[in-house]
Structures are given as structure tokens and as C-alpha cells.
Write a protein that holds these residues in place. Structure first.
Motif, PDB file in Angstrom:
ATOM      1  N   ASP A   1      38.338  58.038  35.973  1.00 11.15           N
ATOM      2  CA  ASP A   1      37.250  57.955  34.998  1.00 11.15           C
ATOM      3  C   ASP A   1      36.921  56.496  34.682  1.00 11.15           C
ATOM      4  O   ASP A   1      37.605  55.574  35.127  1.00 11.15           O
ATOM      5  N   LYS A   2      35.868  56.311  33.910  1.00 14.16           N
ATOM      6  CA  LYS A   2      35.378  54.969  33.570  1.00 14.16           C
ATOM      7  C   LYS A   2      36.429  54.157  32.809  1.00 14.16           C
ATOM      8  O   LYS A   2      36.535  52.947  32.998  1.00 14.16           O
ATOM      9  N   ALA A   3      37.219  54.811  31.981  1.00 14.69           N
ATOM     10  CA  ALA A   3      38.243  54.092  31.209  1.00 14.69           C
ATOM     11  C   ALA A   3      39.302  53.475  32.124  1.00 14.69           C
ATOM     12  O   ALA A   3      39.729  52.339  31.902  1.00 14.69           O
ATOM     13  N   THR A   4      39.722  54.195  33.148  1.00 19.92           N
ATOM     14  CA  THR A   4      40.731  53.646  34.058  1.00 19.92           C
ATOM     15  C   THR A   4      40.124  52.617  35.013  1.00 19.92           C
ATOM     16  O   THR A   4      40.813  51.698  35.446  1.00 19.92           O
ATOM     17  N   LEU A   5      38.847  52.784  35.323  1.00 21.84           N
ATOM     18  CA  LEU A   5      38.174  51.809  36.173  1.00 21.84           C
ATOM     19  C   LEU A   5      38.028  50.465  35.460  1.00 21.84           C
ATOM     20  O   LEU A   5      38.233  49.412  36.057  1.00 21.84           O
ATOM     21  N   GLY A   6      37.657  50.500  34.192  1.00 20.29           N
ATOM     22  CA  GLY A   6      37.431  49.261  33.460  1.00 20.29           C
ATOM     23  C   GLY A   6      36.320  48.444  34.083  1.00 20.29           C
ATOM     24  O   GLY A   6      35.433  48.973  34.757  1.00 20.29           O
ATOM     25  N   GLN A   7      36.383  47.143  33.886  1.00 21.48           N
ATOM     26  CA  GLN A   7      35.414  46.212  34.467  1.00 21.48           C
ATOM     27  C   GLN A   7      36.156  45.302  35.441  1.00 21.48           C
ATOM     28  O   GLN A   7      37.130  44.646  35.066  1.00 21.48           O
ATOM     29  N   LEU A   8      35.691  45.264  36.675  1.00 19.88           N
ATOM     30  CA  LEU A   8      36.327  44.493  37.740  1.00 19.88           C
ATOM     31  C   LEU A   8      35.664  43.135  37.890  1.00 19.88           C
ATOM     32  O   LEU A   8      34.438  43.011  37.841  1.00 19.88           O
TER      33      LEU A   8
ATOM     34  N   ARG B   1      41.381  36.414  43.756  1.00 20.79           N
ATOM     35  CA  ARG B   1      42.014  37.090  42.617  1.00 20.79           C
ATOM     36  C   ARG B   1      41.132  38.252  42.161  1.00 20.79           C
ATOM     37  O   ARG B   1      39.923  38.201  42.316  1.00 20.79           O
ATOM     38  N   TRP B   2      41.782  39.262  41.607  1.00 20.49           N
ATOM     39  CA  TRP B   2      41.057  40.375  40.998  1.00 20.49           C
ATOM     40  C   TRP B   2      41.569  40.548  39.575  1.00 20.49           C
ATOM     41  O   TRP B   2      42.705  40.181  39.262  1.00 20.49           O
ATOM     42  N   GLU B   3      40.710  41.088  38.728  1.00 17.84           N
ATOM     43  CA  GLU B   3      41.094  41.339  37.345  1.00 17.84           C
ATOM     44  C   GLU B   3      40.311  42.536  36.820  1.00 17.84           C
ATOM     45  O   GLU B   3      39.102  42.621  37.022  1.00 17.84           O
ATOM     46  N   LEU B   4      41.031  43.449  36.198  1.00 20.28           N
ATOM     47  CA  LEU B   4      40.399  44.583  35.522  1.00 20.28           C
ATOM     48  C   LEU B   4      40.501  44.354  34.021  1.00 20.28           C
ATOM     49  O   LEU B   4      41.566  44.014  33.517  1.00 20.28           O
ATOM     50  N   THR B   5      39.409  44.559  33.329  1.00 23.69           N
ATOM     51  CA  THR B   5      39.422  44.496  31.877  1.00 23.69           C
ATOM     52  C   THR B   5      39.218  45.921  31.372  1.00 23.69           C
ATOM     53  O   THR B   5      38.179  46.530  31.627  1.00 23.69           O
ATOM     54  N   ARG B   6      40.257  46.442  30.696  1.00 23.07           N
ATOM     55  CA  ARG B   6      40.199  47.794  30.146  1.00 23.07           C
ATOM     56  C   ARG B   6      40.536  47.730  28.665  1.00 23.07           C
ATOM     57  O   ARG B   6      41.005  46.688  28.169  1.00 23.07           O
ATOM     58  N   ALA B   7      40.320  48.812  27.960  1.00 24.34           N
ATOM     59  CA  ALA B   7      40.535  48.841  26.513  1.00 24.34           C
ATOM     60  C   ALA B   7      41.976  48.496  26.133  1.00 24.34           C
ATOM     61  O   ALA B   7      42.214  47.776  25.164  1.00 24.34           O
ATOM     62  N   LYS B   8      42.942  48.986  26.905  1.00 26.73           N
ATOM     63  CA  LYS B   8      44.354  48.820  26.526  1.00 26.73           C
ATOM     64  C   LYS B   8      45.122  47.781  27.336  1.00 26.73           C
ATOM     65  O   LYS B   8      46.250  47.453  26.987  1.00 26.73           O
TER      66      LYS B   8
END
Length: 140
Positions: free
Chosen positions: A79-86, A106-113
Motif C-alpha cells: 500500500d501507499k503507506a509502505t511505499l512512502g516517498q522514494l 543512494r536510495w531513501e524512503l520517507t514514510r510516516a514511521k
């Protein structure tokens, strides 16, 4: 006549210099990033070689094939929450030939938690006149 030929040659050299493969390769990652961020894993996978020989290495796992990799993404990011912003950051692109390059970044995911991040090394090859990722080694 010589001057006209020289002018034509210089124009051709200038044109070929503007068609830089590294720009095309960076565009693949940009398109993947955009697809991920809109929740489109099928679109994200368009940057990969759609072939059973495509290889994805992460953690202690080797995964072979485009379809298997897509299935794993859909399972791990349902879902969108686990995807976050890449966000991808390309550190270096080394052309190995006119048809192959190594991309390190480098990669980075920004998620709520949380904010997982890591590094990647990609083998990108020009196959059927299109740049595609044929090998992806990603770690956190």
C-alpha cells in the motif's frame, strides 16, 4: 568545399555530444522514482529488463526475473503507506561501453514511521535500442 565539410563535421560532433547516454540512464531512475511515488509498481518496473535473466540482489536473496521481482515488490509494499516517498541520488555513472554502464547511488524512503535508506549498484544495458536495468544490487 573543405570549410563546408568541416562545419558539417563540427555540427555532427556537437549533436552527438548532446545525446549523452548518462542522461538517458538518469531519466530511467527519475521515471522509476515518479512511478513509485504515485504508487505505480508496474510503472516502476518499466526501468528493468523484462526478462527472466534480470537479476535483483538484496540482503541475502538473489531474485531472477522481471515478473518475480514485481511480485516481490507488490508483496513487500502492498500500500501507499509502505511505499512512502522514494528518492534516488546518483553518485556515479561509469560507461563500460556504448551499450553498458554501472550506476552507483543512494536510495531513501520517507514514510510516516521511519526513513529506511541504503545504496545501490546497477548494471544498465542498452537492449533493443532501450536502456534497461539488467542487474540491481540494493542494500540498506
Amino acid at each position: 568545399m573543405f570549410k563546408k565539410g568541416l562545419t558539417t563535421l563540427l555540427m555532427l560532433l556537437a549533436f552527438s555530444a548532446s545525446a549523452v547516454p548518462t542522461d538517458d540512464i538518469a531519466h530511467i531512475l527519475s521515471e522509476q522514482e515518479a512511478a513509485w511515488n504515485r504508487g505505480d509498481l508496474d510503472g516502476y518496473m518499466q526501468g528493468y529488463w523484462n526478462n527472466d535473466k534480470m537479476r535483483f540482489v538484496s540482503g541475502k536473496k538473489f531474485r531472477y526475473g522481471w515478473a518475480e521481482t514485481l511480485a516481490a515488490y507488490k508483496k513487500n509494499y502492498p500500500d501507499k503507506a509502505t511505499l512512502g516517498q522514494l528518492k534516488f541520488s546518483i553518485i556515479d555513472t561509469k560507461m563500460l561501453s556504448n551499450y553498458a554502464a554501472i550506476v552507483v547511488g543512494r536510495w531513501e524512503l520517507t514514510r510516516a514511521k521511519d526513513k529506511p535508506n541504503g545504496v545501490f549498484t546497477l548494471l544498465v544495458e542498452k537492449i533493443d535500442d532501450r536502456w534497461v536495468i539488467t542487474h540491481d544490487h540494493t542494500s540498506d
